[in-house]
Design an enzyme around this catalytic site. Structure first.
Site, PDB file in Angstrom:
ATOM      1  N   ASP A 158      -6.453   8.532   5.068  1.00  0.00           N
ATOM      2  CA  ASP A 158      -5.918   7.373   4.357  1.00  0.00           C
ATOM      3  C   ASP A 158      -6.950   6.798   3.386  1.00  0.00           C
ATOM      4  O   ASP A 158      -8.157   6.815   3.651  1.00  0.00           O
ATOM      5  CB  ASP A 158      -5.517   6.309   5.387  1.00  0.00           C
ATOM      6  CG  ASP A 158      -4.901   5.085   4.750  1.00  0.00           C
ATOM      7  OD1 ASP A 158      -3.820   5.212   4.156  1.00  0.00           O
ATOM      8  OD2 ASP A 158      -5.497   3.995   4.851  1.00  0.00           O
ATOM      9  N   GLU A 214      -4.995  11.237   0.849  1.00  0.00           N
ATOM     10  CA  GLU A 214      -4.208  10.268   0.083  1.00  0.00           C
ATOM     11  C   GLU A 214      -5.141   9.734  -1.003  1.00  0.00           C
ATOM     12  O   GLU A 214      -5.912   8.810  -0.779  1.00  0.00           O
ATOM     13  CB  GLU A 214      -3.713   9.127   0.970  1.00  0.00           C
ATOM     14  CG  GLU A 214      -2.754   8.211   0.229  1.00  0.00           C
ATOM     15  CD  GLU A 214      -2.899   6.740   0.595  1.00  0.00           C
ATOM     16  OE1 GLU A 214      -2.049   5.945   0.166  1.00  0.00           O
ATOM     17  OE2 GLU A 214      -3.864   6.373   1.268  1.00  0.00           O
TER      18      GLU A 214
END
Length: 801
Positions: free
Chosen positions: A467, A520
């Protein structure tokens, strides 16, 4: 705190909300205390004694435990134990069970019962056990009865961690950190118990506290291994299921809030915050076939269609207070649902324990523990196992970029900025009010890499989606001038984060063949999915895939325009192909696109209900045929109308056949299932997802009609023609150039999917199943086909033969 009394110390101890009330008194037994001088405490030991009572003692092993004064059958052993609140303490020979004597309780400086019991015993048999005695402790209960506790002395055990463990930990290269730090149920010298170890180099004292010692931090003060700053202790006769925290006294004498174990493998159910001793027995895996095939199943040439799930809200139980499903219930319900729709993988939003459910898991506290909201860690392992046995891979969202500032967590863990940067310009994330890991520190870097390996190795997870990579790569991410610190070269690149990611991905590739690392990452940072060690001067970050955020933003922006104006934004649909093969991409329609006022996917689309469904169908057809792996967030497969709400489940009632619900929801889900099955069965749709030679434009410039057409190719097998019409106007006699008919081929192109088919809720316009190539040159090809393009549709045709 230097002058703190016993009572003052106890008043400062935080009592966890979800712990049992002690069954016996916490202070003052009924035995008569004796003066210190009767047991020969030196002045230095008297100071240690005073520090123990006041909660300041850091060298408990220097005061407590056995002192073997002489050897042999008649040898004398002096023993000191701290059992505040006990009435009597006896010493038994462990080999024979024979009573050797009773210890006397020393008086405190004011003559009060201190809880320190001392005495000398004769005749301990050390030939059979390194820890040759057992303590028998009498406790007065509130009802007047006396309970007897038998236990070994934690201060009779020697050093616990090996030098290699400590060396690797200090260098940040201990890859199995949860087997070294944390709570490890084990047996030492035949004694069952739990070994605790925690990294807190700047602490003055660290203790283990729990129900087993009435949360009294003086009872189990740990031993400091000075060079690596690790504290350790073995506590006999506690094991899986026992609740604990660490009580830490900072160097400045301040008693910190009780801390959860950073390397705990299990936790209490939130909102309780303590750690739990996890069962150390290995899980009996049944996924050997999957693990043997995983590298092939997850290669770039394999199909990958991911169903993203927020496990807490996927299917709540309204009859039981809208509780979330357990891992076993998710296995019973989620796995067949995903398998039936043809997805290859489930991606779970973070399951690492997190205090605030509203963070969706993106603010984790325990990086090694699956959230207790869903059951014990072994049930999470069972969930992964059942996914694998059903042929479904499991990916986890993993958050190494930041952590919350909750006082029981990593923040100021030992009274200093240990895991985070001290300077808020480096250590505080303004967007999320969280703290940023100090990746320049060996131990922190090793902690995070070991966390990643814990999920991949211990739980057989098939990949991690990392993330907020962009926030890690840039020191000035979301900061104004003067709010960030340049790197050593004066630039904005976070060199420590870059080094961390390269090391992380290198280690994962070496230790976990076939596992995926997915970034990401939303910027143009070069080489995110390039090898760490590439030919020449270029060095990539080493990720397996990168989310294609640019493609997602461009195409969703296009879809929100009225079809009348899409001709002016045609480039939004084609621009992604200019860089589609510069990285290995996943096309994400994730939770981030259906929350915070962005609207659900269906409600992003213009027009009436029929046109909104038709737009989504056409978009999904375009997405599944476009180069790149696929990801779709739960609820989007059937056109959920509301934004994602973690407190509510997707509106599953929309799929009921009875009632006044539009059939379009069921029909859209059927389309997603058919797209998945087609994507998996047609090599041309997945085999060259990451290769430029797997794609060629047929029509890329027809902005006037808002039509796109392209070919997909495989290493072997027939090519596929994809035609997209993004207006509600049917296009009859639309000619597209195709390769010439080869000798022995019939020139037929079969329509293998039409998003406008009646079974999907469309107008059922199409080409009657097949079209035949004609010898008319078109678009640079020697042959062409003439098609009927349904309104707001995607057609997929395969050349026969």
């Amino acid at each position: 705190m230097s002058g703190m009394s016993v009572m003052a110390y106890r008043e400062t101890v935080e009592q966890p909300s979800a712990t049992a009330t002690p069954s016996h008194a916490a202070a003052g037994g009924s035995s008569h205390p004796v003066p210190m001088k009767r047991h020969g405490l030196s002045p230095e030991e008297q100071d240690l004694f005073a520090a123990l009572l006041e909660g300041r003692l850091s060298q408990a092993f220097a005061l407590l435990g056995p002192r073997y004064l002489s050897e042999g059958e008649g040898g004398i052993t002096a023993i000191r134990v701290f059992q505040p609140g006990a009435d009597k303490v006896r010493v038994l020979c462990r080999a024979s069970g024979r009573l050797l004597g009773e210890l006397e309780q020393l008086a405190g400086r004011g003559g009060e019962a201190s809880g320190l019991f001392a005495g000398a015993v004769v005749g301990l048999d050390r030939s059979r056990h390194a820890v040759p005695y057992v303590l028998e402790v009498d406790w007065h209960e509130r009802d007047g009865s006396v309970s007897v506790q038998a236990t070994e002395d934690p201060y009779a055990f020697g050093l616990l961690l090996g030098e290699l463990d400590l060396h690797l930990l200090k260098e940040g290269r201990h890859r199995q950190l949860a087997d070294c730090l944390g709570a490890m149920p084990t047996e030492i010298d035949g004694v069952p118990g739990t070994r605790f170890a925690v990294w807190a180099p700047n602490a003055e004292r660290v203790s283990v506290v729990g129900d087993f010692n009435q949360w009294d931090g003086r009872r189990h003060v740990m031993r400091l291994r000075h060079e690596p700053g690790v504290w350790e202790i073995f506590i006999p006769r506690i094991g899986p299921g026992d609740v604990y925290k660490y009580e830490i006294l900072g160097r400045d004498g301040v008693l910190l809030p009780l801390k959860a174990d950073p390397v705990a493998r299990a936790t209490e159910v939130p909102p309780a915050t303590a750690s739990v001793v996890a069962d150390a027995r290995p899980y009996a895996w049944g996924d050997s076939d999957w693990m043997a095939q995983r590298q092939q199943r997850q290669s770039q040439a394999a199909p990958m269609s991911i169903y993203e799930v927020h496990p807490a809200s996927w299917r709540r139980v309204p009859e039981e207070g809208a509780r979330n499903l357990s891992w076993d219930e998710l296995a019973d319900q989620l796995i067949p649902y995903v398998a039936g729709l043809g997805f290859t993988h489930i991606e779970l939003m973070p399951v690492m324990e997190h205090p605030f459910g509203g963070s969706w898991g993106y603010q984790p506290i325990s990086m090694f523990a699956p959230s207790a909201r869903f059951g014990k860690p072994e049930r999470f392992a069972a969930f992964v196992d059942r996914c694998h046995q059903a042929g479904i891979g499991v990916l986890l969202d993993w958050v190494p970029a930041h952590f919350p500032s909750d006082q029981h967590g990593l923040a100021q863990f030992d009274g200093t900025a240990l895991y985070e940067h001290a300077d808020p310009r480096e250590g505080f994330h303004q967007d999320w009010n969280t703290l940023i890991f100090n990746l320049g520190r060996n131990e922190v870097r090793g902690f995070l890499i070991a966390s990643a390996l814990e999920w991949l190795e211990h739980f057989h997870v098939d990949g991690l989606r990392v993330d907020a990579v962009a926030s890690m790569l840039y020191r000035d991410y979301s900061r104004k001038s003067g709010e960030w610190v340049p790197n050593i070269h004066g630039g904005r690149e976070n060199l420590e984060a870059v080094a961390f990611m390269r090391e992380l991905n290198t280690v994962v590739a070496e230790r976990c063949p076939g596992a995926l690392m997915i970034a990401e990452e939303s910027t143009s940072w070069p080489g995110v999915t390039s090898p760490v060690k590439d030919e020449g001067d270029h060095h990539g970050l080493g990720f397996s895939y990168k989310w294609n955020m640019g493609w997602m933003n461009d195409t969703l922006r296009y879809m929100q325009y009225d079809p009348l104006f899409r001709r002016y934004h045609h480039h939004d649909m084609t621009f992604g192909l200019l860089y589609a093969f510069s990285e290995n991409f996943i096309l994400p329609i994730s939770h981030d696109e259906v929350v915070h006022g962005k609207r659900a996917l269906l409600n992003k689309m213009p027009g009436d209900e029929w046109r909104r469904f038709a737009n989504v169908r056409a978009y999904y057809g375009f997405m599944w045929a476009h180069p790149g792996k696929k990801l779709l967030f739960m609820g989007s497969e059937f056109g959920q109308q509301d934004e994602f709400d973690h407190d509510c489940s997707p509106p599953w009632h929309l799929l009921e056949e009875h009632g006044n619900h539009p059939a379009g929801h069921r029909q859209l889900r059927n389309l997603v299932g058919d797209l998945n099955h087609l994507y998996r069965s047609e090599p041309a749709l997945h085999q060259r997802d990451c290769r430029a030679d797997g794609f060629a434009w047929a029509v890329g410039d027809d902005s006037v009609n808002s039509v796109l057409a392209f070919f997909r190719y495989a290493d072997e097998g027939a090519p596929v023609l994809v035609v997209v019409n993004m207006t509600p106007v049917p296009r009859e006699n639309y000619r597209i150039g195709v390769p010439p008919v080869a000798p022995g081929h019939n020139g037929i192109w079969r329509e293998i999917l039409n998003t406008d088919a009646a079974v999907y809720g469309g107008s059922n316009a199409g080409n009657m199943g097949t079209v035949r190539a004609e010898p008319f040159s078109w678009h640079g090809h020697a042959a062409s086909v003439e098609l009927m393009l349904p309104p707001l549709s995607t057609l997929i045709l395969r050349r026969e033969g």
